[in-house]
Design a protein around this motif. Structure first.
Motif, short mmCIF file in Angstrom:
data_model
loop_
_atom_site.label_atom_id
_atom_site.label_comp_id
_atom_site.label_asym_id
_atom_site.label_seq_id
_atom_site.Cartn_x
_atom_site.Cartn_y
_atom_site.Cartn_z
N ASP A 1 0.87 -1.29 0.01
CA ASP A 1 -0.08 0.20 0.06
C ASP A 1 0.94 1.46 -0.09
N TYR A 2 2.02 1.17 0.19
CA TYR A 2 2.95 2.44 0.31
C TYR A 2 3.43 2.72 -1.09
N GLY A 3 3.03 2.06 -2.29
CA GLY A 3 3.40 2.44 -3.54
C GLY A 3 4.57 2.14 -3.90
N GLY A 4 5.33 3.14 -4.71
CA GLY A 4 6.78 2.96 -4.89
C GLY A 4 7.19 1.64 -5.58
N TRP A 5 6.12 1.06 -6.34
CA TRP A 5 6.44 -0.18 -7.27
C TRP A 5 7.15 0.24 -8.22
N PHE A 6 8.22 -0.54 -8.76
CA PHE A 6 9.09 -0.63 -9.85
C PHE A 6 8.38 -1.49 -11.16
N VAL A 7 7.95 -0.83 -12.15
CA VAL A 7 7.14 -1.60 -13.32
C VAL A 7 8.03 -1.38 -14.42
N TRP A 8 8.04 -2.33 -15.34
CA TRP A 8 8.83 -2.33 -16.67
C TRP A 8 8.17 -3.10 -17.47
N GLN A 9 8.72 -3.10 -18.82
CA GLN A 9 8.39 -3.62 -20.17
C GLN A 9 9.33 -4.62 -20.55
N ASP A 10 9.14 -5.88 -20.33
CA ASP A 10 10.43 -6.74 -20.82
C ASP A 10 10.50 -6.61 -22.35
N ASN A 11 11.67 -6.45 -22.56
CA ASN A 11 12.13 -6.08 -24.14
C ASN A 11 11.83 -7.41 -24.69
N ASN A 12 12.23 -8.63 -24.34
CA ASN A 12 11.96 -10.03 -25.07
C ASN A 12 10.47 -10.22 -25.33
N THR A 13 9.46 -10.14 -24.33
CA THR A 13 8.17 -10.71 -24.35
C THR A 13 7.09 -9.56 -24.48
N GLN A 14 7.91 -8.17 -24.01
CA GLN A 14 6.69 -7.08 -24.21
C GLN A 14 5.68 -7.20 -23.03
N GLU A 15 6.02 -8.21 -22.14
CA GLU A 15 5.23 -7.83 -21.18
C GLU A 15 5.45 -7.00 -20.07
N TRP A 16 4.35 -6.78 -19.29
CA TRP A 16 4.54 -5.72 -18.22
C TRP A 16 4.79 -6.41 -16.84
N LYS A 17 5.91 -5.95 -16.19
CA LYS A 17 6.40 -6.64 -14.67
C LYS A 17 6.48 -5.75 -13.78
N THR A 18 6.19 -5.92 -12.67
CA THR A 18 6.29 -5.22 -11.45
C THR A 18 7.03 -5.75 -10.34
N ILE A 19 7.76 -5.19 -9.41
CA ILE A 19 8.39 -5.54 -8.39
C ILE A 19 8.02 -4.60 -7.07
N LEU A 20 7.57 -5.23 -5.89
CA LEU A 20 7.42 -4.23 -4.90
C LEU A 20 8.89 -4.40 -4.22
N PRO A 21 9.14 -3.05 -3.73
CA PRO A 21 10.60 -2.99 -3.10
C PRO A 21 10.65 -4.13 -1.82
N GLN A 22 11.92 -4.46 -1.67
CA GLN A 22 12.29 -5.63 -0.54
C GLN A 22 13.49 -5.27 -0.19
N ARG A 23 13.81 -5.51 1.07
CA ARG A 23 15.08 -5.27 1.89
C ARG A 23 16.42 -6.01 1.00
N ASN A 24 17.30 -5.07 0.53
CA ASN A 24 18.38 -5.76 -0.15
C ASN A 24 17.96 -6.22 -1.66
N LEU A 25 17.23 -6.20 -2.18
CA LEU A 25 16.86 -6.48 -3.56
C LEU A 25 17.34 -5.57 -4.45
N MET A 26 17.98 -6.04 -5.50
CA MET A 26 18.61 -5.25 -6.56
C MET A 26 17.85 -5.51 -7.87
N VAL A 27 17.81 -4.27 -8.58
CA VAL A 27 17.21 -4.39 -10.10
C VAL A 27 18.21 -3.87 -10.83
#
Length: 161
Positions: free
Chosen positions: A108-134
């Motif tokens: 609920d805090y927002g701040g989601w990382f959203v991207w479009q995969d170059n290979n599949t053209q699918e939209w993907k999201t990541i919720l921030p997590q401690r020590n996770l690297m993008v």
């Protein structure tokens, strides 16, 4: 886009966290980070000490092969409520890296990382997590949804060859 859990070993992550917490007490070491894609409230930035940047770079070599061949810049960022980034692809950078510094992050805090995969053209999201690297090393379009409730802390690294 590559996603790596536990990007930094616990000692390095804790060191960075302490440095970030120390910087939070030094109001003069923060500035408004400006970018053409930023939206909403200010995103604040603070430089990371060169010794800390070197420690981070050495730690990331296991996940990013050519990091030592790049000119690396790093900073801490505070994403305040209502701040975010519109879609962009980091053109001109060899890579962009985000490591999430908050210990806990509620969806609920927002701040989601959203991207479009170059290979599949699918939209993907990541919720921030401690020590996770993008890692964006192939210029995929991405954005950050507006942060809604509390500050979102990240370690941002850019590399240019």
């Amino acid at each position: 886009m590559r996603v790596v859990e536990n990007a930094l070993n616990e000692d390095v992550f804790s060191y960075c966290k302490k440095e970030l917490e120390s910087r939070l007490q030094e109001k003069e070491s923060w500035w408004v980070s400006e970018g053409p894609y930023y939206t909403g409230s200010d995103i604040m930035a603070s430089r990371i000490l060169s010794e800390t940047t070197q420690m981070i770079t050495n730690e990331l070599k296991r996940n990013i092969r050519d990091i030592s061949k790049c000119n690396v810049s790093a900073k801490y960022m505070i994403w305040q409520p209502n701040s975010g980034i519109n879609f962009h692809n980091d053109t001109g950078k060899g890579y962009g890296i985000t490591i999430y510094m908050n210990d806990v992050w509620d969806p609920d805090y927002g701040g989601w990382f959203v991207w479009q995969d170059n290979n599949t053209q699918e939209w993907k999201t990541i919720l921030p997590q401690r020590n996770l690297m993008v890692v964006n090393d192939i210029q995929e379009f991405h954005s950050v949804t507006p942060v809604s409730q509390q500050n979102r802390f990240t370690l941002q690294i850019w590399g240019r060859k």
